[in-house]
Design an enzyme around this catalytic site. Structure first.
Site, PDB file in Angstrom:
ATOM      1  N   HIS A  37     -10.020   4.609   2.379  1.00 19.02           N
ATOM      2  CA  HIS A  37     -10.154   3.261   3.259  1.00 19.02           C
ATOM      3  C   HIS A  37     -12.336   3.649   3.214  1.00 19.02           C
ATOM      4  O   HIS A  37     -12.635   3.313   4.507  1.00 19.02           O
ATOM      5  CB  HIS A  37      -9.728   3.327   3.831  1.00 19.02           C
ATOM      6  CG  HIS A  37      -8.312   3.509   3.923  1.00 19.02           C
ATOM      7  ND1 HIS A  37      -7.429   3.284   5.188  1.00 19.02           N
ATOM      8  CD2 HIS A  37      -7.980   3.465   3.233  1.00 19.02           C
ATOM      9  CE1 HIS A  37      -5.864   3.192   4.568  1.00 19.02           C
ATOM     10  NE2 HIS A  37      -6.291   2.775   3.206  1.00 19.02           N
TER      11      HIS A  37
ATOM     12  N   ASP B  22      -3.302  -4.346  -3.503  1.00 19.78           N
ATOM     13  CA  ASP B  22      -3.979  -4.058  -2.077  1.00 19.78           C
ATOM     14  C   ASP B  22      -4.837  -3.413  -1.548  1.00 19.78           C
ATOM     15  O   ASP B  22      -4.539  -1.935  -1.946  1.00 19.78           O
ATOM     16  CB  ASP B  22      -3.079  -4.751  -1.151  1.00 19.78           C
ATOM     17  CG  ASP B  22      -1.988  -3.618  -0.472  1.00 19.78           C
ATOM     18  OD1 ASP B  22      -1.551  -2.743  -1.098  1.00 19.78           O
ATOM     19  OD2 ASP B  22      -1.785  -3.504   0.943  1.00 19.78           O
TER      20      ASP B  22
ATOM     21  N   HIS C  74      -0.007   0.371  -5.318  1.00 18.09           N
ATOM     22  CA  HIS C  74      -0.175  -0.479  -5.139  1.00 18.09           C
ATOM     23  C   HIS C  74      -1.291  -1.649  -5.577  1.00 18.09           C
ATOM     24  O   HIS C  74      -2.474  -0.745  -5.711  1.00 18.09           O
ATOM     25  CB  HIS C  74       0.562   0.017  -3.531  1.00 18.09           C
ATOM     26  CG  HIS C  74      -1.339   0.493  -2.646  1.00 18.09           C
ATOM     27  ND1 HIS C  74      -2.225  -0.034  -1.741  1.00 18.09           N
ATOM     28  CD2 HIS C  74      -1.247   1.517  -2.566  1.00 18.09           C
ATOM     29  CE1 HIS C  74      -2.750   0.332  -1.605  1.00 18.09           C
ATOM     30  NE2 HIS C  74      -2.019   1.890  -2.255  1.00 18.09           N
TER      31      HIS C  74
ATOM     32  N   ASP D 195      -0.116   7.912  -4.093  1.00 17.66           N
ATOM     33  CA  ASP D 195      -1.281   7.443  -2.972  1.00 17.66           C
ATOM     34  C   ASP D 195      -1.192   8.471  -1.941  1.00 17.66           C
ATOM     35  O   ASP D 195      -1.356   8.250  -0.990  1.00 17.66           O
ATOM     36  CB  ASP D 195      -0.217   6.453  -3.106  1.00 17.66           C
ATOM     37  CG  ASP D 195      -1.487   5.571  -2.191  1.00 17.66           C
ATOM     38  OD1 ASP D 195      -2.421   5.799  -1.778  1.00 17.66           O
ATOM     39  OD2 ASP D 195      -0.617   4.947  -1.383  1.00 17.66           O
TER      40      ASP D 195
ATOM     41  N   GLU E  90       1.008  -2.566   0.633  1.00 20.20           N
ATOM     42  CA  GLU E  90       1.163  -1.264   1.089  1.00 20.20           C
ATOM     43  C   GLU E  90      -0.094  -1.063   2.505  1.00 20.20           C
ATOM     44  O   GLU E  90       0.459   0.160   3.116  1.00 20.20           O
ATOM     45  CB  GLU E  90      -0.043  -0.449   0.264  1.00 20.20           C
ATOM     46  CG  GLU E  90       0.871   1.653   0.546  1.00 20.20           C
ATOM     47  CD  GLU E  90       0.147   1.999   0.860  1.00 20.20           C
ATOM     48  OE1 GLU E  90       0.541   3.352   1.775  1.00 20.20           O
ATOM     49  OE2 GLU E  90      -1.020   2.015   1.109  1.00 20.20           O
ATOM     50  N   GLU E  91      -0.668  -1.278   2.702  1.00 17.70           N
ATOM     51  CA  GLU E  91      -1.630  -1.018   3.575  1.00 17.70           C
ATOM     52  C   GLU E  91      -1.938  -2.098   5.494  1.00 17.70           C
ATOM     53  O   GLU E  91      -2.336  -1.197   6.038  1.00 17.70           O
ATOM     54  CB  GLU E  91      -3.540  -1.466   3.054  1.00 17.70           C
ATOM     55  CG  GLU E  91      -4.245  -1.211   1.195  1.00 17.70           C
ATOM     56  CD  GLU E  91      -4.102   0.260   1.826  1.00 17.70           C
ATOM     57  OE1 GLU E  91      -3.827   1.344   3.053  1.00 17.70           O
ATOM     58  OE2 GLU E  91      -4.652   1.250   0.844  1.00 17.70           O
TER      59      GLU E  91
ATOM     60  N   ASP F  94      -8.063   4.209  -4.260  1.00 14.44           N
ATOM     61  CA  ASP F  94      -6.742   3.971  -3.001  1.00 14.44           C
ATOM     62  C   ASP F  94      -6.270   2.631  -3.380  1.00 14.44           C
ATOM     63  O   ASP F  94      -7.026   1.585  -2.752  1.00 14.44           O
ATOM     64  CB  ASP F  94      -6.835   3.722  -1.782  1.00 14.44           C
ATOM     65  CG  ASP F  94      -5.648   3.866  -0.917  1.00 14.44           C
ATOM     66  OD1 ASP F  94      -4.298   3.687  -1.667  1.00 14.44           O
ATOM     67  OD2 ASP F  94      -5.858   3.709   0.674  1.00 14.44           O
TER      68      ASP F  94
HETATM   69 ZN   LIG Z   1      -2.962   3.564  -0.088  1.00 16.08          ZN
END
Ligand SMILES: [Zn+2]
Length: 414
Positions: free
Chosen positions: A388, A100, A98, A194, A165-166, A131
Site C-alpha cells: 500500500h 486486486d 489475491h 499475505d 481482498e483489499e 501485495d
Molecule cells: Zn494483501
C-alpha cells in the site's frame, strides 16, 4: 518426511523459473485490478490473463467462480481455484492469493511508474508486486514445478486466486466460503501468504478483537469569562480520557502469542471544538482504538467503557454518547500445534534456516474469515511489508524462495 532428492529437483526447477517469475510479475502489474470501491473496474482482465497463462502451461484443472457485482467489468468479480491432485486425498493444501491491488496514491511519491515494473537491486518496484503478487507468483510457480517435473504433491494442492481482498472480501473468499461451504475442511492445510516479517519468522495464527469508538461529550457552551454559566465539555472529556486508562488494569491478561502481549486501549483522533480561545466548548469529540485479546469479548469491554462514561456524566453533569465505528470480536485462534503451523515451521527452517514462531497480531486480516468458518489457517510470507506504500517492491529472492517453502510443504507426507 520429505524426499530429499525430489526436493532438490524442485528447488532447482524453481530457481530456473526466476526470469519467468519476473516476467510474469511485469505482465500482471500492467493489468490494473482495482475494486470498484477503489474506483477501478475489478479484476476481470487480470484474472483471465492468469487463467490463460496457467492453461497454456498445461494446468487445466481450473474452476472459475464469479461473484456478481453490477459495478465491475462484465458485472463479475472472478475467482479461480486451480487444482492439482496429490498422492493422498486425505486432506487438501490450499494457498490463497489475491489479484486486486490498492490505488497507487500520490504519484509524486513514486520514483517510477507504479504499473510498469522496474527491476533494481534485486527488487521489483510496482503497485501490487509485494501485495499480493509476490505470493501469487510463488504459489503458481510451485504448482508449475510439480506439473513440469511430473511430480505429485503429498496431498491435493489447490490455489485459490481471489478478487476483492483489499475492500472487504465480499466478492472474494467470503463469496467462495458462502457458496461452497464444504470446499474447505478443518483438517486441511490453509495458507494465506499475505502477512509476515522481513526475516520470515512470523506465522500469524491469531488476531485481536477490534473496536473503534467515538465519544461525544455534551456540556453547555458559554463565554470563557463566566465558566459557571456553562459546562465545559472539553474538561469533562479530558477526565474521561484519563479514566479510560483503567481499562488497562481491568483487562490485563497477557498472552505471549501476541505482540504486544496485551489488550490495548489508545485515545487517538481528536476533533476540533471551538475556534476561539474565549469560548467554553459545549461539545467535545475524541476517539479510542481498542485491540482486545481473544480472552475477552468486545461486549464486556464495551460495558466497562459505558460504566466509566456514567461516572464522568455524574461528576461533571455532561452527557456522553458513544458511537462504535468498527467492532469485531477476535476470530478463534488457529492452534499453535495445528498441522499448518507445523508444516510451515518445518519448511521455513529447511529453506531459510530460521525458527519461525506462531504469533498473533492487532487485527484486521483476511485470515480471520477462514477462522470464523472454523478452519485452521496460517498467514505467512517473507516480506518487507511495503504494501500500500509508494514505491512498493518485492524482493526477488523472497518470491523465489517462498515458492520453495510451498514446495517443501507439498512434499511433507505426514
Ligand atoms: Zn494483501
Amino acid at each position: 518426511m520429505v524426499n530429499k532428492a525430489i526436493f532438490k529437483k524442485l528447488q532447482k526447477k524453481i530457481e530456473e523459473y526466476r526470469p519467468q517469475m519476473i516476467a510474469f510479475q511485469k505482465e500482471i502489474t500492467r493489468i490494473k485490478a482495482m475494486s470498484p470501491a477503489s474506483g477501478g473496474e475489478g479484476e476481470w482482465d487480470k484474472t483471465i490473463y492468469i487463467k490463460e497463462f496457467l492453461t497454456k502451461k498445461g494446468l487445466t484443472d481450473i474452476v472459475q467462480i464469479d461473484a456478481p457485482d453490477p459495478q465491475a467489468k462484465n458485472q463479475k468479480r472472478p475467482n479461480l481455484i486451480v487444482r492439482m491432485p496429490g498422492k493422498s486425498a486425505k486432506r487438501n493444501i490450499w494457498i490463497m492469493a489475491h489479484t486486486d491491488v490498492v490505488p497507487e496514491g500520490d504519484l509524486k511519491k513514486w520514483d517510477t511508474d507504479p504499473f510498469e515494473v522496474i527491476e533494481k537491486d534485486g527488487k521489483l518496484y510496482g503497485r501490487g508486486t509485494e501485495d499480493n503478487q509476490q505470493s501469487l507468483t510463488s504459489a503458481i510457480f510451485t504448482t508449475l514445478a510439480f506439473h513440469e517435473l511430473h511430480l505429485q504433491p503429498a496431498y491435493n494442492l489447490n490455489l485459490i486466486i481471489v478478487a476483492d481482498e483489499e475492500t472487504g472480501s465480499k466478492y472474494g473468499i467470503s463469496y467462495i466460503l458462502k457458496n461452497k461451504p464444504d470446499l474447505l475442511k478443518k483438517e486441511d492445510i490453509i495458507i494465506v501468504p499475505d502477512a509476515g516479517l522481513p526475516d520470515g519468522s512470523q506465522i500469524e495464527v491469531a488476531e485481536k478483537g477490534i473496536m473503534w469508538m467515538r465519544f461525544i461529550t455534551k456540556g453547555k457552551q458559554c463565554h470563557a469569562s463566566t465558566p459557571d454559566m456553562g459546562i465545559n465539555a472539553f474538561r469533562a472529556a479530558s477526565h474521561l480520557v484519563v479514566r479510560l486508562e483503567k481499562l488497562k488494569k481491568k483487562f490485563n491478561i497477557k498472552n505471549k502469542v501476541f505482540e504486544p502481549p496485551k489488550s490495548t486501549f489508545e485515545p487517538t483522533k481528536k476533533e476540533a471544538n471551538v475556534p476561539n480561545v474565549n469560548t467554553i466548548p459545549g461539545e467535545d469529540i475524541f476517539y479510542l482504538d481498542c485491540r482486545i485479546l481473544p480472552e475477552y469479548s468486545v461486549k464486556e469491554v464495551m460495558e466497562e467503557i459505558r460504566h466509566i462514561c456514567d461516572t464522568v456524566e455524574k461528576d461533571f453533569e455532561v452527557k456522553v454518547e458513544i458511537d462504535t465505528t468498527q467492532r469485531e470480536d477476535a476470530a478463534p485462534a488457529t492452534p499453535i500445534d495445528s498441522p499448518v503451523v507445523k508444516k510451515l515451521t518445518a519448511a521455513i527452517k529447511a529453506i531459510y534456516k530460521i525458527k519461525a514462531r506462531p504469533m498473533g497480531i492487532g487485527g484486521g486480516t483476511v485470515a480471520a474469515i477462514f477462522r470464523r468458518a472454523g478452519l485452521h489457517v496460517a498467514a505467512w510470507s517473507k516480506i518487507d511489508d511495503v504494501c500500500h506504500q509508494p514505491n512498493e517492491y518485492c524482493i526477488i529472492d523472497n518470491m523465489v524462495n517462498d515458492s520453495k517453502v510451498f514446495a517443501h510443504i507439498c512434499l511433507q507426507d505426514d
